[in-house]
Design an enzyme around this catalytic site. Structure first.
Site, mmCIF file in Angstrom:
data_model
loop_
_atom_site.group_PDB
_atom_site.id
_atom_site.type_symbol
_atom_site.label_atom_id
_atom_site.label_comp_id
_atom_site.label_asym_id
_atom_site.label_seq_id
_atom_site.Cartn_x
_atom_site.Cartn_y
_atom_site.Cartn_z
ATOM 1 N N LYS A 21 -27.955 37.352 -7.449
ATOM 2 C CA LYS A 21 -26.763 37.091 -6.617
ATOM 3 C C LYS A 21 -25.928 38.359 -6.419
ATOM 4 O O LYS A 21 -25.541 38.681 -5.308
ATOM 5 C CB LYS A 21 -25.928 35.969 -7.256
ATOM 6 C CG LYS A 21 -24.706 35.594 -6.433
ATOM 7 C CD LYS A 21 -24.291 34.159 -6.647
ATOM 8 C CE LYS A 21 -23.455 33.971 -7.897
ATOM 9 N NZ LYS A 21 -22.103 34.526 -7.764
ATOM 10 N N SER A 22 -25.663 39.086 -7.515
ATOM 11 C CA SER A 22 -24.833 40.296 -7.389
ATOM 12 C C SER A 22 -25.482 41.310 -6.452
ATOM 13 O O SER A 22 -24.803 41.951 -5.644
ATOM 14 C CB SER A 22 -24.646 40.949 -8.766
ATOM 15 O OG SER A 22 -23.838 40.141 -9.569
ATOM 16 N N GLY A 93 -15.941 34.871 -5.679
ATOM 17 C CA GLY A 93 -15.086 35.959 -6.154
ATOM 18 C C GLY A 93 -15.653 37.311 -5.770
ATOM 19 O O GLY A 93 -14.908 38.240 -5.420
ATOM 20 N N ARG A 121 -7.818 31.975 -8.247
ATOM 21 C CA ARG A 121 -8.287 33.114 -9.061
ATOM 22 C C ARG A 121 -7.435 34.372 -8.849
ATOM 23 O O ARG A 121 -6.925 34.623 -7.754
ATOM 24 C CB ARG A 121 -9.775 33.360 -8.783
ATOM 25 C CG ARG A 121 -10.594 32.144 -9.210
ATOM 26 C CD ARG A 121 -12.056 32.331 -8.999
ATOM 27 N NE ARG A 121 -12.611 33.345 -9.878
ATOM 28 C CZ ARG A 121 -13.873 33.753 -9.828
ATOM 29 N NH1 ARG A 121 -14.705 33.229 -8.933
ATOM 30 N NH2 ARG A 121 -14.312 34.665 -10.660
ATOM 31 N N SER A 166 -14.480 44.758 -15.519
ATOM 32 C CA SER A 166 -14.904 43.897 -14.410
ATOM 33 C C SER A 166 -15.598 44.723 -13.343
ATOM 34 O O SER A 166 -15.015 45.658 -12.779
ATOM 35 C CB SER A 166 -13.680 43.188 -13.814
ATOM 36 O OG SER A 166 -13.955 42.764 -12.495
ATOM 37 N N GLN A 168 -16.326 43.645 -10.484
ATOM 38 C CA GLN A 168 -15.738 43.342 -9.179
ATOM 39 C C GLN A 168 -14.550 44.260 -8.901
ATOM 40 O O GLN A 168 -14.392 44.746 -7.780
ATOM 41 C CB GLN A 168 -15.309 41.873 -9.131
ATOM 42 C CG GLN A 168 -16.508 40.933 -9.148
ATOM 43 C CD GLN A 168 -16.134 39.469 -9.092
ATOM 44 O OE1 GLN A 168 -14.953 39.119 -9.195
ATOM 45 N NE2 GLN A 168 -17.120 38.606 -8.942
ATOM 46 N N ASP A 313 -21.704 35.849 -17.401
ATOM 47 C CA ASP A 313 -22.081 34.659 -16.621
ATOM 48 C C ASP A 313 -23.045 33.745 -17.377
ATOM 49 O O ASP A 313 -23.267 32.601 -16.976
ATOM 50 C CB ASP A 313 -22.721 35.081 -15.290
ATOM 51 C CG ASP A 313 -21.711 35.738 -14.362
ATOM 52 O OD1 ASP A 313 -20.495 35.537 -14.557
ATOM 53 O OD2 ASP A 313 -22.139 36.458 -13.451
ATOM 54 N N LYS A 340 -12.923 32.413 -14.324
ATOM 55 C CA LYS A 340 -14.125 32.343 -13.488
ATOM 56 C C LYS A 340 -13.976 31.161 -12.518
ATOM 57 O O LYS A 340 -12.867 30.697 -12.303
ATOM 58 C CB LYS A 340 -15.373 32.220 -14.379
ATOM 59 C CG LYS A 340 -15.641 33.472 -15.218
ATOM 60 C CD LYS A 340 -15.981 34.652 -14.342
ATOM 61 C CE LYS A 340 -16.148 35.927 -15.142
ATOM 62 N NZ LYS A 340 -16.295 37.103 -14.280
#
Ligand code: S3P
Length: 425
Positions: A21-22, A93, A121, A166, A168, A313, A340
């Site tokens: 997914k990432s 996210g 979030r 993180s 992200q 995750d 999350k």
């Protein structure tokens, strides 16, 4: 939808799971940034990645499915057009935080919205460092979506040390930095997933304060052909299932083994798991390999703080392995789980308590210990795909009939979960 599960007798067979997914998010984003046609093989086509595709279509990019591949015509440096609609990131996210970094550097206005979970979030973690670069935003008073991003002529390069481990946040800053001639530096005291750095060929340096990552316009992506390895986070559910069902042997092909992601394999092996890795190779710059997983007797171990971002995750499904392992399962220093798709500490604890085992909840984690006393449970997914799949796996291990509610939320990362499952049980 409530999904009912009964105990299974064995797990046997081979799975070739969809793309990580990432990496799928990033392959779509970088293809859209590049000037011209890119092709993506084994792209994950889950709801989250579709949200990324939809946002970039609204910015003028062409995204097409041609048989099993995705073809993207990207717009090149500052080539996006101003969106005529709000950009809907759905449940994702990663879409929100990474696209905000990209949009912060554009000379048009845009607004990002999301579903009920995403609207809760925290976003100040990205808007604050991006504002240090000169980006202009408004969020709600609580620092949540909707975010409106205002046009800027030019951002300024910064050196920024991550306060929260993180990927992200790191990626949002790096993607804004891609639009500047000067070098932006992100310092990462604790390692997080490094796909953005790898896929953009960024230079890095290990220092006393942590890893420094450098980015500038020189790293702007070119059109490319991507081959995406199978998602280790999706594989984790099947790995734990095969480990815990007697007489099982499961092969998982072409799985992502990037060291910043494969902590789940390392920890399970330390817990006594028989997981063999074969056929290791590099695919599109990422380490991949086949996994052969056999039913094993597990014992709990101490999970070190530095491992947490690497397994963040996978903690819900790891807790299922921990429930069946000897000794007490304990996770600490994992406060991030509370922000999350749902509060995963409270979601795991509430579901585990239904079993009659001893559960202790901490601000930054939880522990689980003792014999399962209750069968026939109604587990709650809280609309979170990883909670839904973790408790489906647990349900397949229990006598009686166990149910998981709002099961359709699995579409966020793996719409094919039930088909994959039925091919191996
Ligand atoms: C992701 C990073 C992680 C992870 C998420 C995907 C990414 O979030 O939980 O599912 O693709 O960069 P954080 O970076 O916020 O920990």
């Amino acid at each position: 939808m409530i999904k009912k599960f009964n105990k299974i007798e064995k797990v046997k067979g081979t799975l070739f799971l969809p793309g990580d997914k990432s990496i799928s998010h990033r392959a779509v984003m970088f293809s859209c940034l590049a000037n011209g046609k890119s092709v993506i093989h084994n792209c994950l086509l889950s709801a989250d990645v579709q949200s990324t595709m939809k946002c970039f279509k609204s910015l003028g990019c062409e995204v097409k499915k041609e048989g099993k591949i995705i073809e993207i015509i990207g717009k090149g440096f500052k080539g996006f057009s101003a969106p005529k609609v709000e950009l809907d990131a759905g449940n994702s996210g990663t879409t929100t935080r990474l696209i905000t970094g990209i949009l912060a550097a554009q000379n048009f206005q845009s607004t990002i919205i999301g579903d009920e979970s995403l609207l809760k979030r925290p976003m100040l973690r990205i808007t604050e460092p991006l504002m240090m670069m000169g980006a202009k935003f408004t969020t709600t008073e609580k620092g949540t979506l909707p975010i409106t991003i205002y046009p800027v002529e030019q951002l300024e390069a910064i050196e920024y040390e991550l306060k929260i481990p993180s990927a992200q946040i790191k990626s949002a800053i790096l993607l804004a930095g891609l639009h500047l001639d000067e070098t932006t530096t992100v310092i990462e005291p604790v390692a997080t997933r490094n796909h953005t750095e790898k896929m953009l060929n960024l230079s890095t340096k290990e220092t006393e304060v942590g890893r420094k990552i450098f980015v500038s316009r020189n790293n702007y992506p070119e059109p490319k052909v991507y081959y995406i390895p199978s998602d280790i986070s999706t594989a984790a559910f099947f790995i734990v299932l095969a480990l815990l069902v007697k007489n099982s042997e499961l092969k998982l092909e072409n799985v992502l083994l990037n060291k910043t992601r494969a902590g789940i394999i390392k920890i399970l092996q330390q817990m006594g798991a028989d997981i063999q890795i074969t056929n290791e190779k590099i695919s599109s710059g990422e380490e991949v390999g086949d996994l052969i997983v056999k039913n094993s007797k597990l014992h709990n171990i101490k999970i070190e703080r530095e491992m947490i971002p690497n397994i963040i995750d996978e903690i819900p499904i790891l807790s299922v392995a921990g429930l069946f392992a000897d000794g007490k399962f304990e996770i600490r220093k994992a406060k991030e789980l509370r922000v999350k798709e749902t509060d995963r500490i409270s979601a795991v604890c509430n579901n585990m308590k239904k079993l009659g085992v001893l559960v202790e909840e901490f601000e930054d984690g939880f522990s689980i210990e003792g014999e399962i006393k209750n069968f026939n449970n109604e587990f709650e997914s809280y609309g979170d795909h990883r909670i839904a799949m973790a408790f489906s796996v647990l349900s397949l291990l229990l006598d009686g009939q166990n149910n998981v509610d709002v099961f359709e939320c699995i579409d966020v990362s793996n719409p094919e979960f039930l088909n994959q499952l039925s091919s191996i049980i």
